[in-house]
Motif scaffolding. Sequence first.
Motif, PDB file in Angstrom:
ATOM      1  N   LEU A   1       3.469  -3.797  -4.956  1.00  0.00           N
ATOM      2  CA  LEU A   1       3.428  -3.262  -3.466  1.00  0.00           C
ATOM      3  C   LEU A   1       2.214  -2.139  -3.332  1.00  0.00           C
ATOM      4  N   VAL A   2       2.482  -1.391  -4.301  1.00  0.00           N
ATOM      5  CA  VAL A   2       1.352  -0.087  -4.327  1.00  0.00           C
ATOM      6  C   VAL A   2       0.139  -0.484  -4.525  1.00  0.00           C
ATOM      7  N   MET A   3      -0.067  -1.299  -5.589  1.00  0.00           N
ATOM      8  CA  MET A   3      -1.418  -1.715  -5.929  1.00  0.00           C
ATOM      9  C   MET A   3      -1.598  -3.306  -5.951  1.00  0.00           C
TER      10      MET A   3
ATOM     11  N   MET B   1      14.675   9.279   2.991  1.00  0.00           N
ATOM     12  CA  MET B   1      13.321   9.832   2.688  1.00  0.00           C
ATOM     13  C   MET B   1      13.285  10.483   1.169  1.00  0.00           C
ATOM     14  N   ASP B   2      12.286  10.036   0.338  1.00  0.00           N
ATOM     15  CA  ASP B   2      12.478  10.341  -1.071  1.00  0.00           C
ATOM     16  C   ASP B   2      12.279  12.021  -1.000  1.00  0.00           C
ATOM     17  N   ILE B   3      12.728  12.713  -1.921  1.00  0.00           N
ATOM     18  CA  ILE B   3      12.448  14.099  -2.496  1.00  0.00           C
ATOM     19  C   ILE B   3      12.005  13.868  -3.829  1.00  0.00           C
ATOM     20  N   LYS B   4      10.956  13.893  -4.251  1.00  0.00           N
ATOM     21  CA  LYS B   4      10.293  13.382  -5.684  1.00  0.00           C
ATOM     22  C   LYS B   4      10.823  14.538  -6.856  1.00  0.00           C
ATOM     23  N   ASN B   5      10.691  15.763  -6.390  1.00  0.00           N
ATOM     24  CA  ASN B   5      11.174  16.821  -7.240  1.00  0.00           C
ATOM     25  C   ASN B   5      11.106  18.149  -6.369  1.00  0.00           C
TER      26      ASN B   5
ATOM     27  N   THR C   1      10.574  -1.040   4.113  1.00  0.00           N
ATOM     28  CA  THR C   1      10.404  -0.103   3.030  1.00  0.00           C
ATOM     29  C   THR C   1       9.001  -0.574   2.175  1.00  0.00           C
ATOM     30  N   GLY C   2       8.523   0.200   1.200  1.00  0.00           N
ATOM     31  CA  GLY C   2       7.278  -0.068   0.671  1.00  0.00           C
ATOM     32  C   GLY C   2       7.126  -0.262  -0.708  1.00  0.00           C
ATOM     33  N   GLY C   3       5.834   0.393  -1.284  1.00  0.00           N
ATOM     34  CA  GLY C   3       4.940   0.913  -0.532  1.00  0.00           C
ATOM     35  C   GLY C   3       5.282   2.214   0.351  1.00  0.00           C
ATOM     36  N   GLU C   4       4.456   2.493   1.324  1.00  0.00           N
ATOM     37  CA  GLU C   4       4.732   3.442   2.038  1.00  0.00           C
ATOM     38  C   GLU C   4       4.440   2.835   3.772  1.00  0.00           C
TER      39      GLU C   4
ATOM     40  N   GLY D   1       0.842  -1.169  -0.035  1.00  0.00           N
ATOM     41  CA  GLY D   1       0.039   0.000  -0.202  1.00  0.00           C
ATOM     42  C   GLY D   1       0.843   1.387   0.011  1.00  0.00           C
ATOM     43  N   CYS D   2       0.338   2.195  -0.791  1.00  0.00           N
ATOM     44  CA  CYS D   2       1.205   3.645  -0.800  1.00  0.00           C
ATOM     45  C   CYS D   2       0.081   4.695  -1.037  1.00  0.00           C
ATOM     46  N   ASN D   3       0.053   6.002  -0.251  1.00  0.00           N
ATOM     47  CA  ASN D   3      -0.541   6.916  -0.690  1.00  0.00           C
ATOM     48  C   ASN D   3      -0.204   7.894  -1.957  1.00  0.00           C
ATOM     49  N   PHE D   4       0.858   7.321  -2.600  1.00  0.00           N
ATOM     50  CA  PHE D   4       1.358   7.992  -3.907  1.00  0.00           C
ATOM     51  C   PHE D   4       1.053   7.013  -4.983  1.00  0.00           C
ATOM     52  N   ARG D   5       1.006   7.571  -6.149  1.00  0.00           N
ATOM     53  CA  ARG D   5       0.994   6.802  -7.434  1.00  0.00           C
ATOM     54  C   ARG D   5       2.049   7.382  -8.360  1.00  0.00           C
ATOM     55  N   CYS D   6       3.351   7.374  -7.873  1.00  0.00           N
ATOM     56  CA  CYS D   6       4.357   7.708  -8.729  1.00  0.00           C
ATOM     57  C   CYS D   6       4.587   6.844 -10.019  1.00  0.00           C
ATOM     58  N   PRO D   7       4.220   7.409 -11.242  1.00  0.00           N
ATOM     59  CA  PRO D   7       4.085   6.702 -12.485  1.00  0.00           C
ATOM     60  C   PRO D   7       5.329   5.764 -12.595  1.00  0.00           C
ATOM     61  N   PHE D   8       6.757   6.234 -12.259  1.00  0.00           N
ATOM     62  CA  PHE D   8       7.948   5.694 -12.327  1.00  0.00           C
ATOM     63  C   PHE D   8       8.288   4.514 -10.977  1.00  0.00           C
ATOM     64  N   CYS D   9       7.195   4.365 -10.294  1.00  0.00           N
ATOM     65  CA  CYS D   9       7.572   3.648  -9.069  1.00  0.00           C
ATOM     66  C   CYS D   9       8.001   2.224  -9.684  1.00  0.00           C
ATOM     67  N   HIS D  10       8.836   1.509  -9.180  1.00  0.00           N
ATOM     68  CA  HIS D  10       9.252   0.160  -9.341  1.00  0.00           C
ATOM     69  C   HIS D  10       8.463  -0.858  -8.734  1.00  0.00           C
TER      70      HIS D  10
ATOM     71  N   SER E   1      10.948   6.104   3.489  1.00  0.00           N
ATOM     72  CA  SER E   1       9.576   6.688   3.563  1.00  0.00           C
ATOM     73  C   SER E   1       9.508   7.923   2.493  1.00  0.00           C
ATOM     74  N   ASN E   2       8.196   7.960   2.181  1.00  0.00           N
ATOM     75  CA  ASN E   2       8.061   9.245   0.942  1.00  0.00           C
ATOM     76  C   ASN E   2       7.743  10.533   1.858  1.00  0.00           C
ATOM     77  N   GLY E   3       7.889  10.471   3.146  1.00  0.00           N
ATOM     78  CA  GLY E   3       7.790  11.591   3.996  1.00  0.00           C
ATOM     79  C   GLY E   3       6.433  12.272   4.080  1.00  0.00           C
TER      80      GLY E   3
HETATM   81  S1  SF4 Z   1       6.164   3.501  -3.010  1.00  0.00           S
HETATM   82 FE1  SF4 Z   1       7.481   5.173  -3.323  1.00  0.00          FE
HETATM   83  S2  SF4 Z   1       7.686   5.298  -5.584  1.00  0.00           S
HETATM   84 FE2  SF4 Z   1       6.135   4.017  -5.177  1.00  0.00          FE
HETATM   85  S3  SF4 Z   1       4.154   5.000  -5.298  1.00  0.00           S
HETATM   86 FE3  SF4 Z   1       4.840   4.987  -3.204  1.00  0.00          FE
HETATM   87  S4  SF4 Z   1       5.888   6.828  -2.779  1.00  0.00           S
HETATM   88 FE4  SF4 Z   1       5.996   6.683  -5.009  1.00  0.00          FE
END
Ligand code: SF4
Length: 231
Positions: free
Chosen positions: A39-41, A121-125, A71-74, A26-35, A99-101
């Motif tokens: 885990l996210v979905m 911690m990620d800094i996306k941009n 790690t995750g996900g978040e 699970g994650c509360n972001f949907r970064c399109p570049f996520c590897h 963490s994505n912070g």
């Molecule tokens: S796991 Fe990280 S890279 Fe993937 S969607 Fe979540 S915040 Fe973004």
Amino acid sequence: MLILGLQKTTLLDYPGKIASTIFTGGCNFRCPFCHNRDLVMPPNDVIAYSEDEIFEHLKAKKKVLDGVCITGGEPTLHKDLPGFIHKIKDMGLLVKLDSNGTNPDMVESLINQGLVDYIAMDIKNSKEKYNSIACMPNFDIGTIEASVELLKQERVDYEFRTTIMRECHDAEDMEAIGQWIKGAKAYYLQSYKESEQVINPIFSAHSPETLKSFVDILKNYIPNTNLRGID
Ligand code: SF4
């Protein structure tokens, strides 16, 4: 805790340590570049690890492990994360949190309780581009800003890190990020790598020369800026 992955031994995920890595779902972001798409979905038929399975492994490998990377996900989405980490710390293992912070309150609580030894911690941009790169148009970046300020207090060892894509990051962004996280303890740029597990595989990597020029820009603000995974 929804635990969807376990890497039993890694020399890469926890700098300078031998670790096991636990992947939360699970994650509360949907970064399109996520590897970590699965885990996210997570697919409907996903089989999660039980905590017992994780602790059986950690007990069996305790003598060779320095620590555990979560790690995750978040991971901070999981309200029972502190209790889970407590049990790991009771085994005498170090804990690194990725963490994505977006949950500075939980991160601060973990720091206050001495439950984390290292945070990445990620800094996306840049702040201006944050919502578009995380695909969260209505997301309030205040939580990310709060996490940045929290880590910069250096109450725990930490790093910021950014995955760099040619389509998303340019020299102006590096200036903006540098001004934002100026004075940080450590900052790593990681080049985007193509993979079948990416949420939306539309991105590509900058050349090594461009990445090195980004590091040169950032060193003006964070002297300890480095490339990770690039020779
Ligand atoms: S796991 Fe990280 S890279 Fe993937 S969607 Fe979540 S915040 Fe973004």
